[in-house]
Design an enzyme around this catalytic site. Sequence first.
Site, short mmCIF file in Angstrom:
data_model
loop_
_atom_site.label_atom_id
_atom_site.label_comp_id
_atom_site.label_asym_id
_atom_site.label_seq_id
_atom_site.Cartn_x
_atom_site.Cartn_y
_atom_site.Cartn_z
N ILE A 137 0.88 -1.18 0.00
CA ILE A 137 0.00 0.00 0.00
C ILE A 137 0.91 1.22 0.00
O ILE A 137 1.52 1.55 1.03
CB ILE A 137 -0.92 0.07 1.24
CG1 ILE A 137 -1.78 -1.18 1.38
CG2 ILE A 137 -1.80 1.32 1.16
CD1 ILE A 137 -2.74 -1.15 2.59
N ASP A 138 1.05 1.87 -1.12
CA ASP A 138 1.78 3.13 -1.14
C ASP A 138 0.76 4.22 -0.87
O ASP A 138 -0.16 4.43 -1.66
CB ASP A 138 2.50 3.35 -2.48
CG ASP A 138 3.40 4.56 -2.37
OD1 ASP A 138 4.18 4.65 -1.40
OD2 ASP A 138 3.29 5.46 -3.22
N THR B 217 0.03 4.63 2.85
CA THR B 217 -0.60 3.99 4.02
C THR B 217 -1.32 5.02 4.90
O THR B 217 -2.40 4.74 5.42
CB THR B 217 0.46 3.22 4.84
OG1 THR B 217 1.04 2.22 3.99
CG2 THR B 217 -0.15 2.54 6.05
C1 LIP Z 1 4.93 6.79 1.68
C2 LIP Z 1 4.80 7.58 0.41
C3 LIP Z 1 4.48 9.01 0.80
C4 LIP Z 1 5.79 9.54 1.20
C5 LIP Z 1 6.43 8.76 2.32
C6 LIP Z 1 6.25 7.26 2.26
P1 LIP Z 1 4.08 4.30 2.28
O1 LIP Z 1 4.93 5.39 1.42
O2 LIP Z 1 4.37 7.18 -0.69
O3 LIP Z 1 4.03 9.77 -0.29
O4 LIP Z 1 5.70 10.87 1.58
O5 LIP Z 1 7.79 9.13 2.30
O6 LIP Z 1 7.33 6.59 1.69
O7 LIP Z 1 4.73 4.24 3.62
O8 LIP Z 1 2.68 4.80 2.35
O9 LIP Z 1 4.26 3.06 1.50
#
Ligand code: LIP
Length: 277
Positions: free
Chosen positions: A92-93, A95
């Site tokens: 999940i990018d 989260t």
């Molecule tokens: C997150 C990102 C978010 C970024 C954070 C983090 P996660 O990934 O996509 O935009 O600001 O640095 O890496 O933890 O939701 O997979």
Amino acid sequence: MADPWQNAMDHAVAVARKAGEVVCDALRGDRAVMTKSSVVDLVTQTDQKVEQLIIQSVKEKFPTHRFIGEESVAAGEPCVLSDSPTWIIDPIDGTTNFVHAFPFVAISIGFAINKQVEFGVVFSCVEDKMFTARRGKGAFCNGEPLQVSRQEAVEQAMVATEFGSDRDADVVDKIFQSLRNILCLPVHGVRGAGSAAINMCLVASGCVEAYYEMGIHVWDVAAASLIVSEAGGVLMDVDGGDVDLMSRRIIAANSKTITERLVKAIVPFSLPRDDAT
Ligand code: LIP
């Protein structure tokens, strides 16, 4: 010649779609939150469940392949990109978005051989947008070709970035200095979807001219890096050097011109590398 990795890419798309169903179902229910490196670095059982679902399903088809998965690394697995076929997975990018039901979350699956990304799949599941790219064969969203914006004037650009999850005051000051410099270039606007992968797909789609961040991880950007470059975009380190997916810093933009203007405005800082042992 037939593409030797078409089968793997088809599998990545299928498993990303299945993972997206799990994430969208979970968005309608309770989401118990745990923390990782800091009180604002969040993880849920869904992140862990989805990562296992993807890894198990890939292992059944490709038993010799290796993995770098966000939650596996958090649980102590090494983060090593060797020359072997390696799946780089963020279940999940976005989260934090997921926890708050802010509707931009993505399943990100990159596949690298000889440390080069061969294909990338980013499924923005709430939007039902399947972004794909195969090296040398272009980038697509739901099958439609993607092309970065042709805007080269930074003063007419939209720039995406994020604040990350480090709340150290010195780090936050540097992030704000960069933001101030960029706003005062000036640019048309600054936005952030809350997911590195989706921000990069917005670059590939031509909706924003650039995205930059310091603090991302290889699993956030591996798949989307190919989607940006196959859509005609440029990847660079925030200091103007070559991009290094393990360095935790990236600029993804539509052009060298805009990238170089951002390099001058960004106050770079170093982070512990993802592959530091
Ligand atoms: C997150 C990102 C978010 C970024 C954070 C983090 P996660 O990934 O996509 O935009 O600001 O640095 O890496 O933890 O939701 O997979």
